[in-house]
Design an enzyme around this catalytic site. Structure first.
Site, PDB file in Angstrom:
ATOM      1  N   ASP A 186      62.292  12.528  18.071  1.00 30.71           N
ATOM      2  CA  ASP A 186      62.096  11.566  16.982  1.00 30.71           C
ATOM      3  C   ASP A 186      63.232  11.714  15.966  1.00 30.71           C
ATOM      4  OD1 ASP A 186      59.705  10.944  18.197  1.00 30.71           O
ATOM      5  OD2 ASP A 186      58.540  12.310  16.933  1.00 30.71           O
TER       6      ASP A 186
HETATM    7  N1  URA Z   1      56.950  15.628  20.113  1.00 35.65           N
HETATM    8  C1  URA Z   1      56.992  14.843  19.009  1.00 35.65           C
HETATM    9  O1  URA Z   1      55.971  14.492  18.461  1.00 35.65           O
HETATM   10  N2  URA Z   1      58.209  14.481  18.546  1.00 35.65           N
HETATM   11  C2  URA Z   1      59.372  14.875  19.102  1.00 35.65           C
HETATM   12  O2  URA Z   1      60.462  14.518  18.613  1.00 35.65           O
HETATM   13  C3  URA Z   1      59.314  15.693  20.242  1.00 35.65           C
HETATM   14  C4  URA Z   1      58.083  16.057  20.726  1.00 35.65           C
END
Ligand code: URA
Length: 236
Positions: free
Chosen positions: A105
């Site tokens: 993310d």
């Molecule tokens: N899980 C998440 O919620 N976000 C990420 O960026 C990676 C794994």
């Protein structure tokens, strides 16, 4: 392989642009300028190095890279709301088709792999391939045993047919959770923490397989992965 093809495969532009770089005396090998685009050099064992405008490059048939992703960057070449992680890399990598191996993310930090080896990208992003990934989350509320047990036993995420269990869930302190998961589902870690009754306020990826983010690699910095790194990735 001839020098024009070497530059072309390494992402230095069109064949015409690569020829021009060579003809303009901007390319050297072993400290010696080479202005002949047709000059041949062995590339088989990945030991060839060349420089363009004084910047040294190793020849690599495929690029395998590790980036210490900072917050505020999207894992997309065409980002919607933030900068792209590709803005942290030399443009040659996007030019030669390097892509992110799975996504983090925009607000998640840490270990991100990138490659232009389609098989490798597919292997490490396929849902069938079970690779442990270690995340460190900062939680809004204090962690307790009920939450840790829920994460270890499995939590049901919206839209998933069955509960997903963490391979390991350990509290490093009251608000710091180390979570190991095998899958790579959308917002998986944040959703798992929410399903266990807490909230993720910061997320960092520390390890994939047996490969850890190097402690000396600053946020925003990248490095090539060598054979032993690739071996670590597969082990673990
Ligand atoms: N899980 C998440 O919620 N976000 C990420 O960026 C990676 C794994």
């Amino acid at each position: 392989m001839n020098l024009e093809s070497i530059l072309f495969t390494q992402g230095f532009g069109s064949r015409r642009q690569c020829r021009a770089l060579i003809r303009d005396a901007r390319v050297s090998l072993g400290g010696t300028l080479c202005t002949d685009p047709d000059a041949d050099f062995p590339t088989r064992d990945n030991t060839l190095r060349f420089s363009v405008d004084g910047i040294d490059w190793p020849y690599r048939e495929h690029a395998y890279l590790l980036l210490n992703k900072p917050a505020g960057y999207e894992c997309s070449r065409d980002p919607q709301h933030h900068l792209s992680v590709f803005s942290l890399l030399p443009p040659q990598f996007a030019e030669r088709g390097v892509q992110c191996v799975g996504r983090l993310d925009q607000d998640t930090t840490g270990l991100l792999l990138l490659s232009d080896d389609g098989k490798f990208v597919h292997l490490f992003t396929s849902p069938k391939r079970k690779v442990p990934k270690v995340y460190v989350a900062t939680t809004r509320h204090a962690l307790d045993d009920a939450q840790l047990n829920a994460l270890r036993d499995g939590v049901l995420l919206h839209g998933e047919p069955k509960p997903i269990a963490a391979v390991d869930a350990q509290a490093r302190d009251d608000h710091t959770l180390a979570l190991t998961v095998m899958e790579g589902k959308y917002h998986q870690v944040k959703r798992m923490i929410a399903a266990a009754g807490n909230r993720c306020e910061g997320l960092h990826r520390e390890r994939i397989g047996g490969l850890s983010l190097p402690a000396a690699l600053a946020p925003g910095a990248w490095q090539w992965l060598d054979e032993s790194d690739l071996g670590s990735l597969r082990s673990g």
